[in-house]
Structure formats: C-alpha cells, structure tokens
Design a protein around this motif. Sequence first.
Motif, mmCIF file in Angstrom:
data_model
loop_
_atom_site.group_PDB
_atom_site.id
_atom_site.type_symbol
_atom_site.label_atom_id
_atom_site.label_comp_id
_atom_site.label_asym_id
_atom_site.label_seq_id
_atom_site.Cartn_x
_atom_site.Cartn_y
_atom_site.Cartn_z
ATOM 1 N N GLN A 100 15.101 -43.842 4.294
ATOM 2 C CA GLN A 100 15.035 -43.580 5.726
ATOM 3 C C GLN A 100 15.830 -44.616 6.510
ATOM 4 O OE1 GLN A 100 10.766 -43.662 5.919
ATOM 5 N NE2 GLN A 100 10.623 -41.440 6.133
ATOM 6 N N LEU A 102 19.123 -34.041 13.565
ATOM 7 C CA LEU A 102 17.892 -33.343 13.161
ATOM 8 C C LEU A 102 17.490 -33.655 11.716
ATOM 9 C CD1 LEU A 102 15.599 -31.611 14.156
ATOM 10 C CD2 LEU A 102 16.914 -29.590 13.503
ATOM 11 N N PRO A 103 18.404 -33.592 10.748
ATOM 12 C CA PRO A 103 17.970 -33.955 9.391
ATOM 13 C C PRO A 103 17.451 -35.395 9.306
ATOM 14 C CG PRO A 103 20.140 -32.927 9.314
ATOM 15 C CD PRO A 103 19.783 -33.104 10.758
ATOM 16 N N LEU A 152 13.945 -35.613 10.951
ATOM 17 C CA LEU A 152 12.870 -35.054 10.127
ATOM 18 C C LEU A 152 12.584 -35.923 8.900
ATOM 19 C CD1 LEU A 152 13.723 -31.255 10.428
ATOM 20 C CD2 LEU A 152 11.990 -32.559 11.669
ATOM 21 N N SER A 201 8.208 -36.185 14.556
ATOM 22 C CA SER A 201 7.625 -34.853 14.704
ATOM 23 C C SER A 201 8.636 -33.925 15.364
ATOM 24 C CB SER A 201 6.357 -34.925 15.564
ATOM 25 O OG SER A 201 6.699 -35.261 16.896
ATOM 26 N N LEU A 202 8.394 -32.624 15.247
ATOM 27 C CA LEU A 202 9.272 -31.661 15.920
ATOM 28 C C LEU A 202 9.221 -31.850 17.430
ATOM 29 C CD1 LEU A 202 8.794 -28.395 13.831
ATOM 30 C CD2 LEU A 202 10.794 -29.885 13.952
ATOM 31 N N ALA A 215 11.449 -34.807 18.156
ATOM 32 C CA ALA A 215 12.842 -34.386 18.000
ATOM 33 C C ALA A 215 13.271 -33.506 19.167
ATOM 34 C CB ALA A 215 13.031 -33.652 16.682
#
Length: 170
Positions: free
Chosen positions: A5, A42-43, A46, A51-52, A55
């Motif tokens: 990460q 976005l990748p 995530l 969290s969505l 994002a």
Amino acid sequence: MQTFQFALLLLFPALVVVAALKDVASYTIPNWISLALIVAFLPVALISGASLTAAGACLAAGVVALLVGMGMFAAGWIGGGDAKLFAAAVLWLGWPAALPFMLVTGMAGGALTLGILSLRSGWFEPVLAGSPAWIRKLGAPGGDIPYGVAIAIGALATFPQGALALAIGA
C-alpha cells in the motif's frame, strides 16, 4: 500488505515531482502525468483501504478543483497543464487536505513568482550567462512561471494529511 500500500502511494509524489521538473524544463506538464494520476486513483484508493464513500468524496473534490482550475486557466493565471495537475492532486488528497493544499500551493506560487521575477531583474545576468539552458530560460524576461512547481510543493507538503495516506494509517 501495508508495504505494498505504501509503495502504491509513492506513485503520487513521484508523478507530481516529475510534473514539476517537466514544467521547469519546458513550461509544459504533459497530459500523461495528470491522466496517470486520475487512472491510478481508484485502484490505489481501494487497495489502500479507503471506503467507497471516501473515494467518492475525493472524486467530488477533484471535480470541484478541476472547475476552479479551469476558471484560473480562463483568467490566464495558470496554464492548462497546471489546472489539470491541480485537479489531479486534489483528487488524491481529498477534502481533508484540499484547503491546506491550496494554501501551501498559493504561498509556494507567490514565493516562486518573486524568486523568478528577481532572477529576471537583470541582477543575475552574469550568473545566468554560464548557466544551463533551462535556467537561462527561467531567467529570460517575459517568460511564464512554471506553476507546476508550486502545485508539487503544495501536494508534497499536504500529502500526509490526504485521504489516501490517512486510509492506510487507519
């Protein structure tokens, strides 16, 4: 997993530094840099554990920044590449860091402008004569200001406060 990460998060500072260097050298920020930041967001978000909802908030902040950047471009304050890099940076930083980012970017831009204007004042002509071509270009009267440098400084300074950096730390 956390090492992976962190490695993915290094993409952001690496690309804004490349943008700044390209802007200093050529007064342009290639579209591929902003596009790479947008596509990777976005990748990376995530995988970083955002969290969505977080994002989505970053995406909304990026859209608002794009509109602001378009306004600054239309007013002639910044170039088109600067506007795109500005929006891509806010996309990665999100709401937690958008305001500090703009403040630091504005202060860095002011300092950069004063520095380049003093470089162009004529006092440094003897030093500029033996300098590399890109420095002579910066010192040439009437040239643009490579604002991508200020955007990169603001992005790097506020990145630890950004949504994705905070998602990993959570």
